[in-house]
Design a protein around this motif. Structure first.
Motif, PDB file in Angstrom:
ATOM      1  N   GLN A  90       2.353  -8.834  11.852  1.00 51.79           N
ATOM      2  CA  GLN A  90       1.711  -7.526  12.006  1.00 51.79           C
ATOM      3  C   GLN A  90       1.213  -6.992  10.672  1.00 51.79           C
ATOM      4  N   ALA A  91       2.041  -7.072   9.657  1.00 50.72           N
ATOM      5  CA  ALA A  91       1.655  -6.550   8.342  1.00 50.72           C
ATOM      6  C   ALA A  91       0.532  -7.381   7.724  1.00 50.72           C
ATOM      7  N   ALA A  92       0.563  -8.682   7.919  1.00 50.08           N
ATOM      8  CA  ALA A  92      -0.475  -9.547   7.356  1.00 50.08           C
ATOM      9  C   ALA A  92      -1.817  -9.329   8.051  1.00 50.08           C
ATOM     10  N   ALA A  93      -1.791  -8.902   9.303  1.00 49.20           N
ATOM     11  CA  ALA A  93      -3.026  -8.678  10.060  1.00 49.20           C
ATOM     12  C   ALA A  93      -3.719  -7.372   9.680  1.00 49.20           C
ATOM     13  N   GLU A  94      -2.992  -6.465   9.048  1.00 48.88           N
ATOM     14  CA  GLU A  94      -3.591  -5.194   8.639  1.00 48.88           C
ATOM     15  C   GLU A  94      -4.533  -5.419   7.458  1.00 48.88           C
ATOM     16  N   PRO A  95      -5.538  -4.554   7.324  1.00 52.90           N
ATOM     17  CA  PRO A  95      -6.448  -4.698   6.177  1.00 52.90           C
ATOM     18  C   PRO A  95      -5.674  -4.611   4.857  1.00 52.90           C
ATOM     19  N   SER A  96      -6.051  -5.474   3.939  1.00 51.52           N
ATOM     20  CA  SER A  96      -5.382  -5.533   2.644  1.00 51.52           C
ATOM     21  C   SER A  96      -5.824  -4.377   1.756  1.00 51.52           C
ATOM     22  N   ASP A  97      -4.895  -3.843   1.011  1.00 45.97           N
ATOM     23  CA  ASP A  97      -5.188  -2.782   0.049  1.00 45.97           C
ATOM     24  C   ASP A  97      -5.798  -3.433  -1.188  1.00 45.97           C
ATOM     25  N   PRO A  98      -7.044  -3.086  -1.531  1.00 41.88           N
ATOM     26  CA  PRO A  98      -7.679  -3.728  -2.677  1.00 41.88           C
ATOM     27  C   PRO A  98      -7.003  -3.406  -4.015  1.00 41.88           C
ATOM     28  N   ALA A  99      -6.227  -2.355  -4.060  1.00 44.25           N
ATOM     29  CA  ALA A  99      -5.548  -1.980  -5.311  1.00 44.25           C
ATOM     30  C   ALA A  99      -4.228  -2.731  -5.500  1.00 44.25           C
ATOM     31  N   ARG A 100      -3.828  -3.493  -4.519  1.00 46.35           N
ATOM     32  CA  ARG A 100      -2.560  -4.227  -4.594  1.00 46.35           C
ATOM     33  C   ARG A 100      -2.651  -5.316  -5.656  1.00 46.35           C
ATOM     34  N   THR A 101      -1.604  -5.412  -6.481  1.00 42.39           N
ATOM     35  CA  THR A 101      -1.572  -6.412  -7.548  1.00 42.39           C
ATOM     36  C   THR A 101      -0.421  -7.380  -7.321  1.00 42.39           C
ATOM     37  N   VAL A 102      -0.496  -8.517  -7.978  1.00 37.17           N
ATOM     38  CA  VAL A 102       0.584  -9.499  -7.881  1.00 37.17           C
ATOM     39  C   VAL A 102       1.882  -8.883  -8.398  1.00 37.17           C
ATOM     40  N   ARG A 103       1.803  -8.205  -9.518  1.00 37.16           N
ATOM     41  CA  ARG A 103       3.007  -7.598 -10.099  1.00 37.16           C
ATOM     42  C   ARG A 103       3.594  -6.543  -9.167  1.00 37.16           C
ATOM     43  N   GLY A 104       2.752  -5.687  -8.609  1.00 42.59           N
ATOM     44  CA  GLY A 104       3.216  -4.666  -7.674  1.00 42.59           C
ATOM     45  C   GLY A 104       3.848  -5.286  -6.444  1.00 42.59           C
ATOM     46  N   CYS A 105       3.234  -6.349  -5.947  1.00 37.52           N
ATOM     47  CA  CYS A 105       3.779  -7.051  -4.783  1.00 37.52           C
ATOM     48  C   CYS A 105       5.119  -7.700  -5.112  1.00 37.52           C
ATOM     49  N   ALA A 106       5.189  -8.328  -6.268  1.00 36.06           N
ATOM     50  CA  ALA A 106       6.448  -8.963  -6.662  1.00 36.06           C
ATOM     51  C   ALA A 106       7.563  -7.927  -6.738  1.00 36.06           C
ATOM     52  N   GLU A 107       7.272  -6.771  -7.311  1.00 30.87           N
ATOM     53  CA  GLU A 107       8.283  -5.708  -7.413  1.00 30.87           C
ATOM     54  C   GLU A 107       8.687  -5.189  -6.037  1.00 30.87           C
ATOM     55  N   GLU A 108       7.712  -4.989  -5.156  1.00 34.00           N
ATOM     56  CA  GLU A 108       8.001  -4.505  -3.798  1.00 34.00           C
ATOM     57  C   GLU A 108       8.841  -5.506  -3.024  1.00 34.00           C
ATOM     58  N   ILE A 109       8.468  -6.767  -3.121  1.00 33.14           N
ATOM     59  CA  ILE A 109       9.195  -7.824  -2.412  1.00 33.14           C
ATOM     60  C   ILE A 109      10.602  -7.985  -2.974  1.00 33.14           C
ATOM     61  N   GLU A 110      10.740  -7.961  -4.285  1.00 37.15           N
ATOM     62  CA  GLU A 110      12.062  -8.107  -4.894  1.00 37.15           C
ATOM     63  C   GLU A 110      12.979  -6.956  -4.525  1.00 37.15           C
ATOM     64  N   ALA A 111      12.447  -5.737  -4.462  1.00 40.41           N
ATOM     65  CA  ALA A 111      13.264  -4.576  -4.072  1.00 40.41           C
ATOM     66  C   ALA A 111      13.723  -4.713  -2.621  1.00 40.41           C
ATOM     67  N   ALA A 112      12.809  -5.137  -1.746  1.00 34.12           N
ATOM     68  CA  ALA A 112      13.168  -5.321  -0.337  1.00 34.12           C
ATOM     69  C   ALA A 112      14.185  -6.454  -0.178  1.00 34.12           C
ATOM     70  N   ALA A 113      14.002  -7.521  -0.932  1.00 35.66           N
ATOM     71  CA  ALA A 113      14.939  -8.645  -0.869  1.00 35.66           C
ATOM     72  C   ALA A 113      16.315  -8.233  -1.380  1.00 35.66           C
ATOM     73  N   GLU A 114      16.351  -7.435  -2.418  1.00 33.13           N
ATOM     74  CA  GLU A 114      17.631  -6.971  -2.951  1.00 33.13           C
ATOM     75  C   GLU A 114      18.359  -6.105  -1.927  1.00 33.13           C
TER      76      GLU A 114
END
Length: 135
Positions: A90-114
């Motif tokens: 569902q989340a992958a099917a949504e339009p991507s935010d053009p302002a999203r960065t690799v670093r921001g994604c890594a931080e978001e994913i790491e926080a969720a994983a933690e």
């Protein structure tokens, strides 16, 4: 978080009988928290899939998923996998935010994983605390 509160309560004798009665509910709540946090992780991975496609190989994600798998509860593992696959898609099917960065994604994913890892560790603590009530 629930498990840490419970551990303190185990040390208080009057609370023991209440905790024994509430044990099934506490366990279910803790399991629900693991599934919810795993869903949040899947959504973060889905939102970041176009920017950070290797997110599921991130060491934090691998460790968090390992903690859940190490609990050895087959129904929990199946539920988490199902929720993750649905919410990721569902989340992958949504339009991507053009302002999203690799670093921001890594931080978001790491926080969720933690959070997933912390919930799994908390569940393990809950089971230990409840087992001490039986002694």
């Amino acid at each position: 978080m629930l498990a840490f509160i419970l551990i303190g309560a185990v040390l208080q004798e009057p609370a023991r009988s209440d905790l024994r009665r509430e044990a099934p509910v506490l366990i279910q709540q803790s399991i629900a928290e693991i599934v919810d946090s795993s869903g949040n992780l899947a959504e973060a991975l889905g939102r970041c899939a176009s920017v950070y496609p290797g997110g599921s190989a991130n060491p934090y994600v691998v460790r968090a998923r390992g903690e859940v798998a190490d609990l050895g509860i087959e129904d929990l593992t199946f539920s988490v996998q199902h929720v993750e696959s649905v919410l990721f898609a569902q989340a992958a099917a949504e339009p991507s935010d053009p302002a999203r960065t690799v670093r921001g994604c890594a931080e978001e994913i790491e926080a969720a994983a933690e959070d997933v890892r912390a919930q799994a560790v908390g569940f393990r603590g809950l089971i230990v605390a409840l087992s001490r009530l039986e002694q």
